[in-house]
Design a protein around this motif. Structure first.
Motif, mmCIF file in Angstrom:
data_model
loop_
_atom_site.group_PDB
_atom_site.id
_atom_site.type_symbol
_atom_site.label_atom_id
_atom_site.label_comp_id
_atom_site.label_asym_id
_atom_site.label_seq_id
_atom_site.Cartn_x
_atom_site.Cartn_y
_atom_site.Cartn_z
ATOM 1 N N ASN A 145 0.845 -1.197 0.000
ATOM 2 C CA ASN A 145 0.000 0.000 0.000
ATOM 3 C C ASN A 145 0.881 1.248 0.000
ATOM 4 O OD1 ASN A 145 -2.223 1.703 0.225
ATOM 5 N ND2 ASN A 145 -2.335 1.513 2.449
ATOM 6 N N PRO A 146 0.711 2.140 -1.011
ATOM 7 C CA PRO A 146 -0.231 2.057 -2.116
ATOM 8 C C PRO A 146 0.186 1.015 -3.149
ATOM 9 C CG PRO A 146 1.172 3.961 -2.397
ATOM 10 C CD PRO A 146 1.507 3.381 -1.050
ATOM 11 N N TRP A 147 -0.710 0.754 -4.101
ATOM 12 C CA TRP A 147 -0.473 -0.242 -5.139
ATOM 13 C C TRP A 147 0.538 0.273 -6.167
ATOM 14 C CZ3 TRP A 147 -0.354 -5.038 -5.429
ATOM 15 C CH2 TRP A 147 -0.436 -5.742 -6.633
ATOM 16 N N PHE A 148 0.926 -0.595 -7.064
ATOM 17 C CA PHE A 148 1.882 -0.326 -8.135
ATOM 18 C C PHE A 148 3.321 -0.227 -7.642
ATOM 19 C CE2 PHE A 148 -1.974 1.337 -10.412
ATOM 20 C CZ PHE A 148 -1.973 0.370 -11.400
ATOM 21 N N GLN A 149 3.644 -0.834 -6.521
ATOM 22 C CA GLN A 149 5.042 -0.965 -6.109
ATOM 23 C C GLN A 149 5.547 -2.309 -6.631
ATOM 24 O OE1 GLN A 149 6.176 0.638 -2.207
ATOM 25 N NE2 GLN A 149 3.994 0.891 -1.777
ATOM 26 N N GLU A 150 6.524 -2.261 -7.518
ATOM 27 C CA GLU A 150 6.983 -3.469 -8.186
ATOM 28 C C GLU A 150 7.860 -4.308 -7.267
ATOM 29 O OE1 GLU A 150 8.736 -1.936 -11.817
ATOM 30 O OE2 GLU A 150 6.833 -2.340 -12.843
ATOM 31 N N SER A 151 7.964 -5.589 -7.593
ATOM 32 C CA SER A 151 8.735 -6.509 -6.751
ATOM 33 C C SER A 151 10.184 -6.061 -6.655
ATOM 34 C CB SER A 151 8.660 -7.928 -7.312
ATOM 35 O OG SER A 151 9.366 -8.016 -8.536
ATOM 36 N N GLY A 152 10.775 -6.313 -5.497
ATOM 37 C CA GLY A 152 12.158 -5.924 -5.262
ATOM 38 C C GLY A 152 12.865 -6.936 -4.379
ATOM 39 N N MET A 153 13.938 -6.493 -3.780
ATOM 40 C CA MET A 153 14.745 -7.396 -2.963
ATOM 41 C C MET A 153 14.312 -7.397 -1.500
ATOM 42 S SD MET A 153 16.596 -8.982 -5.026
ATOM 43 C CE MET A 153 17.683 -9.824 -3.860
ATOM 44 N N ARG A 154 13.161 -6.804 -1.200
ATOM 45 C CA ARG A 154 12.679 -6.840 0.171
ATOM 46 C C ARG A 154 12.437 -8.285 0.605
ATOM 47 N NH1 ARG A 154 8.128 -7.305 3.322
ATOM 48 N NH2 ARG A 154 8.233 -6.082 5.239
ATOM 49 N N VAL A 155 12.845 -8.585 1.823
ATOM 50 C CA VAL A 155 12.632 -9.915 2.387
ATOM 51 C C VAL A 155 11.245 -9.969 3.030
ATOM 52 C CG1 VAL A 155 13.424 -11.582 4.119
ATOM 53 C CG2 VAL A 155 15.094 -10.272 2.764
ATOM 54 N N ILE A 156 10.486 -10.967 2.656
ATOM 55 C CA ILE A 156 9.135 -11.135 3.180
ATOM 56 C C ILE A 156 9.203 -11.532 4.652
ATOM 57 C CG2 ILE A 156 7.018 -12.508 2.997
ATOM 58 C CD1 ILE A 156 7.770 -12.815 -0.039
ATOM 59 N N GLY A 157 8.441 -10.804 5.480
ATOM 60 C CA GLY A 157 8.442 -11.072 6.911
ATOM 61 C C GLY A 157 7.331 -12.024 7.325
ATOM 62 N N GLU A 158 7.271 -12.291 8.611
ATOM 63 C CA GLU A 158 6.235 -13.174 9.136
ATOM 64 C C GLU A 158 4.884 -12.468 9.186
ATOM 65 O OE1 GLU A 158 7.401 -14.747 12.906
ATOM 66 O OE2 GLU A 158 8.910 -16.084 12.043
ATOM 67 N N ASN A 159 3.839 -13.234 8.867
ATOM 68 C CA ASN A 159 2.452 -12.792 9.010
ATOM 69 C C ASN A 159 2.146 -11.514 8.234
ATOM 70 O OD1 ASN A 159 1.848 -14.982 10.795
ATOM 71 N ND2 ASN A 159 2.927 -13.857 12.410
ATOM 72 N N SER A 186 -10.112 -4.494 -7.751
ATOM 73 C CA SER A 186 -10.210 -3.842 -6.448
ATOM 74 C C SER A 186 -8.829 -3.713 -5.835
ATOM 75 C CB SER A 186 -11.093 -4.642 -5.489
ATOM 76 O OG SER A 186 -11.091 -4.032 -4.196
ATOM 77 N N PHE A 187 -8.555 -2.523 -5.316
ATOM 78 C CA PHE A 187 -7.447 -2.354 -4.377
ATOM 79 C C PHE A 187 -7.996 -1.636 -3.159
ATOM 80 C CE2 PHE A 187 -4.159 -0.014 -2.201
ATOM 81 C CZ PHE A 187 -3.297 -1.056 -1.891
ATOM 82 N N ILE A 188 -7.762 -2.213 -1.991
ATOM 83 C CA ILE A 188 -8.244 -1.648 -0.737
ATOM 84 C C ILE A 188 -7.064 -1.411 0.194
ATOM 85 C CG2 ILE A 188 -9.646 -2.060 1.322
ATOM 86 C CD1 ILE A 188 -11.316 -1.437 -1.141
ATOM 87 N N GLY A 189 -6.797 -0.135 0.465
ATOM 88 C CA GLY A 189 -5.744 0.267 1.401
ATOM 89 C C GLY A 189 -5.998 1.692 1.857
ATOM 90 N N GLU A 190 -5.750 1.959 3.099
ATOM 91 C CA GLU A 190 -6.023 3.287 3.635
ATOM 92 C C GLU A 190 -4.937 4.280 3.243
ATOM 93 O OE1 GLU A 190 -6.972 3.389 7.778
ATOM 94 O OE2 GLU A 190 -8.051 1.470 7.712
ATOM 95 N N GLU A 191 -5.334 5.546 3.112
ATOM 96 C CA GLU A 191 -4.373 6.593 2.763
ATOM 97 C C GLU A 191 -3.311 6.726 3.845
ATOM 98 O OE1 GLU A 191 -4.309 11.293 1.389
ATOM 99 O OE2 GLU A 191 -6.128 10.414 2.254
ATOM 100 N N SER A 192 -3.678 6.423 5.080
ATOM 101 C CA SER A 192 -2.717 6.518 6.196
ATOM 102 C C SER A 192 -1.732 5.355 6.205
ATOM 103 C CB SER A 192 -3.472 6.571 7.531
ATOM 104 O OG SER A 192 -4.297 5.421 7.679
ATOM 105 N N ARG A 193 -1.745 4.575 5.135
ATOM 106 C CA ARG A 193 -0.836 3.461 4.884
ATOM 107 C C ARG A 193 -1.243 2.224 5.652
ATOM 108 N NH1 ARG A 193 3.396 5.857 1.888
ATOM 109 N NH2 ARG A 193 4.045 3.766 1.281
ATOM 110 N N GLY A 194 -0.290 1.427 6.152
ATOM 111 C CA GLY A 194 -0.625 0.076 6.538
ATOM 112 C C GLY A 194 -0.662 -0.787 5.290
ATOM 113 N N GLU A 195 -1.056 -2.033 5.422
ATOM 114 C CA GLU A 195 -1.071 -2.952 4.293
ATOM 115 C C GLU A 195 -2.288 -2.711 3.401
ATOM 116 O OE1 GLU A 195 1.067 -7.014 5.550
ATOM 117 O OE2 GLU A 195 -0.662 -6.542 6.827
ATOM 118 N N GLY A 196 -2.255 -3.324 2.214
ATOM 119 C CA GLY A 196 -3.357 -3.234 1.276
ATOM 120 C C GLY A 196 -3.641 -4.583 0.655
ATOM 121 N N VAL A 197 -4.803 -4.698 0.020
ATOM 122 C CA VAL A 197 -5.219 -5.949 -0.619
ATOM 123 C C VAL A 197 -5.603 -5.672 -2.066
ATOM 124 C CG1 VAL A 197 -7.058 -7.686 -0.697
ATOM 125 C CG2 VAL A 197 -5.962 -7.132 1.483
#
Length: 416
Positions: free
Chosen positions: A246-260, A378-389
């Protein structure tokens, strides 16, 4: 971390629900190509366009079935198609003329004149004029002088030089897009084959999800599966995790996926037979259960997609769809997906269906017709950030309603 490409998980039972009805259905590709070529010619005739010069590689493939280095050719002007009521002349890339020898749609294959700065350097102006003289000579032979010619995706200098030869130039996008938007039953077999292969690839990707893997490593699982099943390529790299969802359109990168964390993706696969498989899913990385907030986001996106699928019907205007579509809650409005739905065929295509609030500025009217294939977004994510779907379904508009095409299951744990 290494990926076990054949990892088995006990929580993938629902994947057995994927559509296999058309897995081995024979496809009459000659009929598919004939239908598509006739569609383009009919749309040209409606607009009084005597000939089209097409550089868009997807449009060339749609009209004739001819394909060669799709991605490379999309930005290098080394191949083009001259199409008239009776002739289809492919000007092919140097050394590759043999690739289209067996295509019944083509009346001739000739060497292309590459009118680009890379090929011509400081002599580009002369190269463009040479291209225009040669193309004009072919046009005069086929459709006469001062004919109306549709063009797209060519150099400005080349277009100007062709106009100077006495032809009336118009945009070829409209007739080709209007041709592409209605699919034949045989064409739909290609769409289903592409979707089935892509769904199998997403199943592999889902099975590979684990904390500690990079986004790029996970995204590569889908690429491998698509190519192995004779798909072509993936247009984007839209997979992201955790705060990058969130927001959408951030392309895949070298970020390591965390738990949960949430992991969102949009397939954007140009798959089997060159047809687009376009659906979106959001997963959970584990090992724990999704949080209340994650489930709320997912359930909201799921509601939007299914509500909007439920109102689509043949004969509905684009404006009526916008007026009747699901109302986006205020806290999700700013980060909404830019479209409510869109056409899809060999790529994303006409029509674009806009949200109610965006229709006055961006929308245009038209009619949803049987034979259109649409993706409901559909993209659902708050403007105040946090995760999105991100969720999306691909459908076919029929004479009586819609048929669901994308069968990949949703996540029970996130639906709650």
């Amino acid at each position: 971390m290494e990926i076990d490409w054949h990892a088995e998980r006990t929580d993938l039972a629902d994947l057995s629900l994927l559509d296999t009805e058309h897995a081995n259905a024979p496809i009459d590709l000659v009929a598919v190509r004939g239908y598509r070529l006739a569609r383009v010619r009919a749309e040209m005739a409606k607009r009084g366009i005597a000939a089209c010069v097409l550089y868009d590689q997807v449009n060339i493939r749609y009209a004739t079935g001819a394909r060669n280095m799709q991605v490379f050719s999309a930005r290098n002007t080394g191949r083009y198609l001259l199409l008239t009521e009776r002739d289809a002349i492919l000007y092919e890339f140097t050394g590759a003329m043999h690739l289209a020898d067996d295509l019944e749609t083509l009346t001739d294959i000739r060497p292309a004149i590459t009118a680009s700065f890379v090929a011509a350097g400081a002599e580009i102006d002369e190269r463009e004029k040479l291209w225009a003289r040669e193309t004009a000579a072919a046009l005069r032979e086929l459709v006469g002088d001062r004919a109306t010619v549709g063009v797209e995706r060519m150099n400005a200098g080349a277009a100007a030089a062709l106009a100077a030869e006495g032809f009336r130039l118009v945009d070829a996008q409209e007739p080709v897009e209007m041709a592409r938007c209605i699919k034949s039953p045989e064409e739909m077999k290609c769409v289903r084959a592409s979707l089935q292969a892509t769904e199998a690839g997403v199943a592999r990707l889902r099975a590979a999800i684990r904390p500690g893997l990079t986004e790029n490593a996970l995204w590569s699982v889908l690429h491998q599966a698509v190519i192995a099943q004779d798909g072509d390529y993936i247009e984007t790299r839209l997979l992201n995790s955790g705060p990058r969802t969130n927001p959408w359109f951030q392309e895949s990168g070298m970020r390591v996926i965390g738990e949960n964390e949430l992991i969102a993706l949009d397939t954007d696969v140009v798959g089997c037979h060159g047809y687009y498989a376009d659906f979106s899913r959001t997963f959970h990385s584990g090992p724990g259960a999704p949080s209340r907030k994650q489930r709320e986001l997912y359930q909201t996106a799921h509601e939007q997609v299914h509500y909007n699928m439920g109102i689509i019907r043949p004969g509905m205007s684009f404006r009526d769809y916008a007026d009747q579509a699901w109302t986006i809650p205020e806290k999700y409005f700013t980060n909404r997906y830019y479209l409510s739905a869109h056409g899809v065929g060999m790529t994303g295509e006409y029509p674009y269906l806009y949200h109610r609030a965006d229709f006055p500025d961006a929308g245009y009217d038209g009619v949803i017709e049987p034979g259109m294939t649409l993706c409901v977004e559909s993209f659902i994510g708050e403007e105040s950030r946090g995760e999105g779907v991100k969720l999306e379904q691909q459908i076919l508009v029929t004479e009586s309603g819609i048929e669901l095409l994308s069968r990949f299951p949703f996540e029970d744990a996130l639906l709650g």
